[in-house]
Structures are given as C-alpha cells and as structure tokens.
Write an enzyme that holds these catalytic residues in place. Structure first.
Site, short mmCIF file in Angstrom:
data_model
loop_
_atom_site.label_atom_id
_atom_site.label_comp_id
_atom_site.label_asym_id
_atom_site.label_seq_id
_atom_site.Cartn_x
_atom_site.Cartn_y
_atom_site.Cartn_z
N TYR A 190 -3.87 6.05 -9.71
CA TYR A 190 -5.32 5.31 -9.53
C TYR A 190 -6.33 5.77 -10.30
O TYR A 190 -7.21 5.18 -10.85
CB TYR A 190 -5.82 5.23 -7.86
CG TYR A 190 -4.56 4.17 -7.21
CD1 TYR A 190 -5.17 3.18 -6.78
CD2 TYR A 190 -3.66 4.92 -6.61
CE1 TYR A 190 -4.27 2.45 -6.13
CE2 TYR A 190 -2.69 4.32 -5.71
CZ TYR A 190 -3.06 3.09 -5.46
OH TYR A 190 -2.18 2.03 -4.83
N CYS A 246 0.66 -1.37 0.05
CA CYS A 246 -0.02 0.17 -0.04
C CYS A 246 0.69 1.22 0.05
O CYS A 246 1.57 1.30 0.93
CB CYS A 246 -0.97 -0.06 1.36
SG CYS A 246 -1.85 1.47 1.44
#
Length: 310
Positions: free
Chosen positions: A181, A56
């Site tokens: 993203y 992450c």
C-alpha cells in the site's frame, strides 16, 4: 472514503491519507476490546458476528482464522460489496452482499451503534457482540489472535513459538502487508522507491527462509502464516499491476510460490479466496491509479498445481 466523527458519518474524510513527503500513512484501529475466558467478552458459540469484505486483506486475516480453526458455525459473517461507494462499505439488496444480522445498508450504520460515540475510519473487519450490542474490535490482528480463545488448544499462537511469530509479524506488516500500500498509494517517486524496495527485499528474505522451512516458524502453520497469506494471494492479480509492485511476480519465487499454494490447498482456506473480487476492488475507479475503472482480464494463475513441498 468517509469517516465517522462523534457517531455521525461524513462522506468526506478531512484527514490526509499521506504525509507531506508523499508517504502513505495508515490510521490505527480505534476499537480494541478482547475476547477472553474471564470476560466480559467470553468465547461463546453464536455470540459474535463478523463483518468482512472479500477483497480486504485485513478482513481476510479474520476469515482465514475462522476457516482454519473450524469456527464457521461458531461465528457468523456478512460480506460487504466489493466496491465501496460514498457510503463506504455497503450491503446490497438482492445480492450475496447482505447483512443478515441487523439488515444495515452500510457498515457505518454498525459503527453508529457504538458507545461512546465513535470517531474514526469505517473499516473491516468488525467483530460485533450480540450480547452487549457493541463492537468488540475493528483491529484485524487482534481479531485473528482472539479466535484462539474458541479452541481447546493453543490454536494459531502456541506459547513455544510466540516470540518467533511476533518477530515475523513485526517484519512482514510494515514492509510487505502495508508495504504494498505504501508503494501503491505513494505520491512521490522517493516514497514509491523506498516502499517497493522494502517489499521485494522482504519477499526475497521470505523465499530464502521458506526454501528450508515448510511454514514460517517450522512444520506447523501459525498466525504469522495467516497474516502473510492475504498479501501473497493478492500479489499477482492486483499488487503487481495496480500498485506497481512489478519487479517480480509471486510466481517467480520458487519457494514462496510453493508455500503460498501449500497454504491455499490446506483445509478450507481456498474458500476464503476470491481472485475475481480482488480485481474488482483493486481496479475500481481511482483518479490516481485507474481513472477509467477498467478491470483486466488476466492474469491466469494456477493455484491448484501441486506445491511439491517436503
């Protein structure tokens, strides 16, 4: 990904991940207390436990600050398994992915202890306070900033550079950190085109700036550099392929690639990087992006080569 509603975990998240026009929408973090010398959360060694995941990029910010500021013995850490399940971020018995703090099997069990009852996504990083048995924060930017409270000087956010740092953060987060993203999770061509142009416009601007600066705000590494680095570390092994951010590679940028290697080779920062796990996470099974879940063998990239910077 599941969601917690009024303290109860639900496997299916009822909230949409994208707008009607196909643009990816990231939800905001909900728990945002602060560590300060005045309290109630004070910077005491051994008081806090960090929940993170290697793959992450938001958790990577906290891991970078912890490593660069030398807080490994001050704040403990537990790493979730690289691939999420229907239970979200999980911990696995008999593996390196264990929680030594509470022995939970899934991160949502930590969120379930929060009072008042938590509603929101189950994300990393999470900074847990042993004294109050509560979450201090699940916002990575806040956690990175709070780590400065544990060191005697100004740490990664010197007052003289604060406006510059904020300006870089304001540019890099929407267009690059979250921009990859927005490209990778886009549901329409227009949404993808808009995002990918911003990603590479930002990389071009950074490359030009770093051709005459060692770090973003000058000769010293700051918070802004550590907020940029997680995206750079994942770019060629993940975003370039899995998220279709493939106009250029990071390694195609002369100054930016040297800058990224310079940071990687600083202190113990390399210990926070796991390229193999990035690929496991970003190439996990996805109906839209990677339906077979096949992890690519490459690319082979030498991050240990000399940065050759002034």
């Amino acid at each position: 990904m599941g969601v917690m509603i009024d303290g109860t975990y639900h496997v299916d998240d009822p909230s949409p991940a994208s707008d009607a026009d196909g643009r990816y929408r990231r939800q905001v973090s909900a728990i945002r207390n602060r560590i300060t010398k005045d309290g109630p959360f004070t910077p005491d060694a051994g008081r806090y436990h960090l929940y993170a995941a290697w793959n992450c990029p938001w958790a990577h910010r906290a891991l970078l600050g912890r490593a660069y500021l030398g807080l490994q013995d001050v704040i403990s850490v537990a790493y979730a398994a690289p691939r999420r399940t229907e239970q979200g971020w999980v911990f696995e018995a008999g593996s390196p992915y264990l929680d030594s703090e509470m022995g939970v099997s899934a991160l949502h069990e930590v969120y379930s202890k929060q009072q008042p009852a938590y509603t929101g996504r189950i994300t990393v990083p999470v900074l847990w306070d042993r004294h109050t048995q509560s979450i201090v924060s699940n916002e990575s930017a806040d956690i990175l900033r709070m780590l400065n409270a544990f060191v005697p000087d100004e740490g990664l956010y010197p007052a003289a550079k604060s406006q510059e740092i904020d300006d870089w953060n304001d540019l890099i987060y929407p267009r690059l950190n979250n921009g990859v993203y927005r490209a990778g999770f886009a549901r329409t061509q227009d949404a993808y085109d808009e995002a990918v142009v911003e990603v590479f416009d930002t990389l071009d601007r950074l490359d030009a700036h770093l051709s005459s600066h060692r770090f973003l705000t000058g000769s010293n590494l700051t918070e802004a550099d550590l907020r940029l680095f997680p995206t750079l570390a994942r770019f060629d092994v993940a975003y370039h392929y899995a998220f279709k951010c493939n106009i250029r590679r990071l390694s195609d940028y002369t100054a930016l690639w040297a800058y990224a290697r310079d940071i990687y080779q600083t202190g113990t920062i390399a210990d926070t990087v796991r390229f193999d796990i990035y690929k496991q996470g970003y190439f996990s099974p996805s109906e839209l992006r990677n339906p077979l879940g096949i992890i690519p063998a490459g690319p082979l990239i030498d991050w240990h080569g000399p940065a050759q910077r002034a």
